[in-house]
Design an enzyme around this catalytic site. Structure first.
Site, PDB file in Angstrom:
ATOM      1  N   CYS A   1      46.015  39.941  36.685  1.00 54.71           N
ATOM      2  CA  CYS A   1      44.901  39.607  36.843  1.00 54.71           C
ATOM      3  C   CYS A   1      44.020  40.126  37.376  1.00 54.71           C
ATOM      4  O   CYS A   1      44.252  41.262  38.306  1.00 54.71           O
ATOM      5  CB  CYS A   1      45.103  38.346  37.593  1.00 54.71           C
ATOM      6  SG  CYS A   1      43.595  37.398  38.730  1.00 54.71           S
TER       7      CYS A   1
ATOM      8  N   ASP B   1      42.541  40.245  40.308  1.00 55.10           N
ATOM      9  CA  ASP B   1      42.137  39.946  41.583  1.00 55.10           C
ATOM     10  C   ASP B   1      41.980  41.507  42.015  1.00 55.10           C
ATOM     11  O   ASP B   1      43.181  42.266  41.791  1.00 55.10           O
ATOM     12  CB  ASP B   1      42.801  38.569  42.320  1.00 55.10           C
ATOM     13  CG  ASP B   1      43.646  38.503  43.298  1.00 55.10           C
ATOM     14  OD1 ASP B   1      42.747  39.173  44.235  1.00 55.10           O
ATOM     15  OD2 ASP B   1      43.104  37.614  43.867  1.00 55.10           O
TER      16      ASP B   1
ATOM     17  N   ARG C   1      42.921  42.003  44.918  1.00 55.52           N
ATOM     18  CA  ARG C   1      44.450  42.288  45.482  1.00 55.52           C
ATOM     19  C   ARG C   1      45.681  42.831  44.440  1.00 55.52           C
ATOM     20  O   ARG C   1      46.877  42.657  45.271  1.00 55.52           O
ATOM     21  CB  ARG C   1      44.865  40.937  46.198  1.00 55.52           C
ATOM     22  CG  ARG C   1      43.404  41.285  47.359  1.00 55.52           C
ATOM     23  CD  ARG C   1      43.607  39.241  48.405  1.00 55.52           C
ATOM     24  NE  ARG C   1      43.713  38.602  46.798  1.00 55.52           N
ATOM     25  CZ  ARG C   1      43.222  37.537  47.381  1.00 55.52           C
ATOM     26  NH1 ARG C   1      43.866  36.629  48.208  1.00 55.52           N
ATOM     27  NH2 ARG C   1      43.441  36.044  46.087  1.00 55.52           N
TER      28      ARG C   1
ATOM     29  N   HIS D   1      49.994  35.921  39.844  1.00 53.85           N
ATOM     30  CA  HIS D   1      50.237  35.938  41.280  1.00 53.85           C
ATOM     31  C   HIS D   1      49.819  34.860  41.653  1.00 53.85           C
ATOM     32  O   HIS D   1      48.642  33.804  41.838  1.00 53.85           O
ATOM     33  CB  HIS D   1      49.046  37.448  42.204  1.00 53.85           C
ATOM     34  CG  HIS D   1      47.307  36.777  41.725  1.00 53.85           C
ATOM     35  ND1 HIS D   1      47.190  36.502  43.223  1.00 53.85           N
ATOM     36  CD2 HIS D   1      46.997  36.458  41.297  1.00 53.85           C
ATOM     37  CE1 HIS D   1      46.395  36.045  42.655  1.00 53.85           C
ATOM     38  NE2 HIS D   1      45.540  36.499  40.889  1.00 53.85           N
TER      39      HIS D   1
ATOM     40  N   CYS E   1      46.318  32.526  42.917  1.00 59.85           N
ATOM     41  CA  CYS E   1      45.354  33.189  42.046  1.00 59.85           C
ATOM     42  C   CYS E   1      44.047  32.176  42.363  1.00 59.85           C
ATOM     43  O   CYS E   1      44.101  30.762  41.759  1.00 59.85           O
ATOM     44  CB  CYS E   1      45.896  32.788  40.607  1.00 59.85           C
ATOM     45  SG  CYS E   1      44.820  33.866  39.414  1.00 59.85           S
TER      46      CYS E   1
HETATM   47 ZN   LIG Z   1      43.758  35.571  40.200  1.00 59.29          ZN
END
Ligand SMILES: [Zn+2]
Length: 211
Positions: free
Chosen positions: A42, A44, A46, A98, A101
Site C-alpha cells: 500500500c 500508506d 506508515r 495493512h 488501511c
Molecule cells: Zn493502505
C-alpha cells in the site's frame, strides 16, 4: 528551511552513514540489482517495505498503490510484475496489506469519492461482494474491516496467479511463490495470511493452455 529541505539533509546524512558503514555499498549497487523479492504494498506512508523488513536498498523490488491492488488492466503493476519476474527473476512475490488501511475503509462506505478514486475502490467493493457471507456475519466493525484487509490481500494473490506472466514462469521455471501478508500498524508485525506456491492450480477458466 523549507520542509522538503529536511528530506535532502536527511539524504545527505544517510548516504554518509551508509558509506562509512560499508564503503563499497553504493559501488556494488551501481552495477547490479538482484532482488529476490517483488513487494506489492500500500502507498500508506506508515508501511515502507524496506524499513519494516529491515532490508537494504537492492533487496526488494517495490510497487505500491492505494490498498495494494493487482488489477488486470493496470499497465503500471503489470509492467513491474513482468520486469520483476522475467528480467530480475524474483523468487517470491509478496502482496502486503495493512490493518487500518484507509483505502479499504473508504471502499466500505457509500461515499462518492469522484471518478478516479471510485474506479479504484470499486475493486475492493468487489472483494467484499465475493466474501459478503463471511464478512456480514462479523458483527464487530473493526474485526470485519480487518478481515476485509486479509481477504483483499488473498484476492490480489489470486489476481497475480491469473496473469499469463505468473503462469508462464510457473510452468517454465517453477517460480515465483506468491505470498499474502498483512502488516499491523499497532505492533509493527507482519502476519502471513495466504500462500500460493508456484504451480498451484486455480480455477481452470483462468489457466492458459497455450503458454
Ligand atoms: Zn493502505
Amino acid at each position: 528551511m523549507k520542509s522538503y529541505d529536511l528530506l535532502l539533509k536527511g539524504n545527505e546524512k544517510w548516504a554518509k552513514k551508509k558509506n562509512e558503514e560499508d564503503p563499497g555499498f553504493f559501488q556494488r549497487l551501481v552495477h547490479l540489482q538482484t532482488p529476490q523479492f517483488l513487494w506489492i504494498g500500500c502507498s500508506d506512508s506508515r508501511v515502507p517495505a524496506n524499513q519494516i523488513t529491515d532490508t537494504d536498498p537492492g533487496e526488494i523490488f517495490v510497487h505500491r498503490n492505494v490498498a495494494n491492488l493487482v488489477i488486470n488492466t493496470d499497465v503500471n503493476v503489470l509492467s513491474v510484475l513482468d520486469y520483476a519476474v522475467n528480467q530480475l527473476k524474483v523468487k517470491h512475490v509478496i502482496v502486503c496489506g495493512h490493518y487500518g488501511c484507509g483505502g479499504i475503509k473508504a471502499a466500505t462506505t457509500k461515499t462518492d469519492f469522484k471518478p478516479v478514486l471510485n474506479m479504484w475502490l470499486r475493486n475492493i467493493k468487489d472483494v467484499y461482494r465475493y466474501h459478503r457471507k463471511e464478512l456480514d456475519s462479523i458483527t464487530d466493525t473493526q474485526m470485519r474491516e480487518d478481515r476485509l484487509v486479509e481477504l483483499n490481500v488473498q484476492e490480489q494473490v489470486y489476481n497475480l496467479a491469473k496473469t499469463s506472466i505468473i503462469q508462464r514462469a510457473w510452468q517454465q521455471e517453477n517460480r515465483p511463490h506468491l505470498h499474502g501478508w498483512v502488516y499491523g500498524l499497532k505492533d509493527g508485525l507482519v502476519k502471513p495470511v495466504f500462500e500460493m506456491n508456484a504451480g498451484t492450480h486455480i480455477d481452470a477458466l483462468y489457466e492458459f493452455d497455450d503458454l
